[in-house]
Scaffold this active site. Structure first.
Site, PDB file in Angstrom:
ATOM      1  N   THR A   1       1.375  -1.367  -0.152  1.00 36.49           N
ATOM      2  CA  THR A   1      -0.217  -0.069   0.086  1.00 36.49           C
ATOM      3  C   THR A   1       0.720   1.683  -0.066  1.00 36.49           C
ATOM      4  OG1 THR A   1      -1.738  -0.945   1.097  1.00 36.49           O
ATOM      5  CG2 THR A   1      -2.128   1.591   1.130  1.00 36.49           C
TER       6      THR A   1
ATOM      7  N   SER B   1       1.119  -7.487  -1.523  1.00 38.22           N
ATOM      8  CA  SER B   1       1.666  -8.188  -0.360  1.00 38.22           C
ATOM      9  C   SER B   1       0.903  -9.177  -0.749  1.00 38.22           C
ATOM     10  CB  SER B   1       1.984  -7.669   1.002  1.00 38.22           C
ATOM     11  OG  SER B   1       1.124  -7.857   1.601  1.00 38.22           O
ATOM     12  N   SER B   2      -0.586  -9.687  -1.133  1.00 38.42           N
ATOM     13  CA  SER B   2      -1.103 -10.585  -1.293  1.00 38.42           C
ATOM     14  C   SER B   2      -0.635 -11.089  -2.337  1.00 38.42           C
ATOM     15  CB  SER B   2      -2.747 -10.100  -1.154  1.00 38.42           C
ATOM     16  OG  SER B   2      -2.778  -9.651  -2.750  1.00 38.42           O
TER      17      SER B   2
ATOM     18  N   THR C   1       0.717  -4.932   3.992  1.00 35.62           N
ATOM     19  CA  THR C   1       0.721  -4.876   5.796  1.00 35.62           C
ATOM     20  C   THR C   1       0.334  -6.804   5.325  1.00 35.62           C
ATOM     21  OG1 THR C   1      -1.106  -3.750   5.426  1.00 35.62           O
ATOM     22  CG2 THR C   1      -0.039  -2.793   6.186  1.00 35.62           C
TER      23      THR C   1
END
Length: 346
Positions: free
Chosen positions: A20, A61-62, A94
């Site tokens: 993000t 980050s997924s 995150t």
């Protein structure tokens, strides 16, 4: 103990991986596309710090994978091979930050800090939290020593081990539900409140052509062994079973665990409960039976980090399943280091 301010110029390398903090609007949602230089340019830099930027990759980050985590691990070690580097800041999304940070911490033997940070609000927004988090992370990377890999968000400092994302969108998304924070920032200083407990660092994993498959399977009401058995059939070399309560399931799942262990699959038992330890309390498919079937209890590690411990054990150069299980227990339990560590507060 009284500390005096160290005015020596510090050299900090920022390794950018996306998330993000690097995400901009694409027309239908946010996606990571800002460079590390762009991200750093949004933040003030603390006095006496020189910043260098390494763009490693740029993803939400997924989409994190073991291959990317290995690339990040090697990039950190190669950066710290330069004795002139004082610390590293990793900007990361995150969603899976807790997994990447813990993976690096398990392999981090250097006294110089590696500090993960990111943002909950996207790049370039007027109320963005990325610039402040990056400023704090740079300050921590330039001041602490011997505390391993850390997570810095919203003025708080957390150990990599045990720290998970507990809030989806709030500005303070990270905490260790079963432990205390490491410290906090304020008024130009870093206050260290405790020393993280960490096992001895693992050596860098040997190169692999394909990373071992490690799955997570959750138990629930009406849960059966279908997904667990499917994971074994898909070639998983390790499975994290997410039990209810203190780590409980059913007799059928305990039987499936025993079958998997007999086939050489390593099984770790965690829990879907947010805090507390996994414990052998109940039979009838509970942790007593699951441990007897060969599952290793995850202690206070939640499923994502339990999976990382299992992955690290499988990547380690350890001969034989018994020795690997012994190593895995040590990674999950995280014994206190024998030697003292020192943390500066300015």
């Amino acid at each position: 103990m009284k500390w005096t301010r160290d005015t020596r110029q510090r050299r900090i390398v920022v390794i950018s991986t996306g998330g993000t903090i690097a995400s901009r609007w694409t027309g239908s949602g946010y996606a990571a596309d800002a460079s590390g230089d762009d991200v750093v340019a949004t933040a003030a830099v603390p006095d006496n710090i020189d910043v260098e930027v390494l763009d490693l990759f740029n993803v939400n980050s997924s989409r994190m994978t073991t291959d990317r985590q290995l690339a990040l691990l090697h990039a950190v070690h190669e950066t710290l091979a330069d004795p002139g580097v004082d610390g590293i800041v990793v900007t990361h999304g995150t969603d899976t930050l807790e997994e990447s940070a813990f993976f690096l911490d398990l392999h981090h033997a250097d006294a110089r800090p590696v500090v993960f940070t990111g943002a909950q609000r996207p790049f370039g927004t007027g109320d963005g939290d990325g610039p402040g988090n990056l400023y704090d992370a740079l300050q921590v990377a330039a001041t602490v020593h011997g505390l391993g890999v850390l997570v810095v968000f919203d003025g708080l400092v957390h150990a990599a081990r045990g720290t998970v994302k507990t809030k989806t969108l709030d500005s303070d998304p990270f905490a260790d539900p079963s432990g205390r924070r490491v410290g906090r920032l304020g008024f130009g200083r870093v206050d260290v409140e405790r020393e993280p407990e960490r096992p001895a660092a693992l050596p860098l994993p040997a190169p692999v052509t394909a990373a071992p498959r490690v799955d997570i399977v959750m138990h629930h009401s009406d849960g059966d062994a279908v997904l667990f058995d499917a994971s074994v059939a898909a070639g998983a070399r390790g499975i994290v079973l997410v039990g209810t309560g203190a780590g409980n399931a059913t007799p059928e799942i305990a039987e499936a665990v025993a079958r998997a262990v007999d086939q050489g699959v390593h099984v770790v038992l965690s829990t879907r409960v947010s805090s507390g330890t996994v414990a052998e309390v109940y039979t009838g498919g509970g942790a007593v039976d699951l441990a007897a079937a060969g599952a290793v209890l995850a202690g206070t590690l939640r499923p994502g980090q339990a999976r990382i411990a299992l992955l690290a054990a499988l990547l380690a150069d350890t001969a034989g399943p018994d020795r690997r299980t012994h190593l895995l227990r040590g990674l999950l339990e995280g014994p206190v280091r024998a030697e003292p560590v020192l943390a500066a507060t300015h």
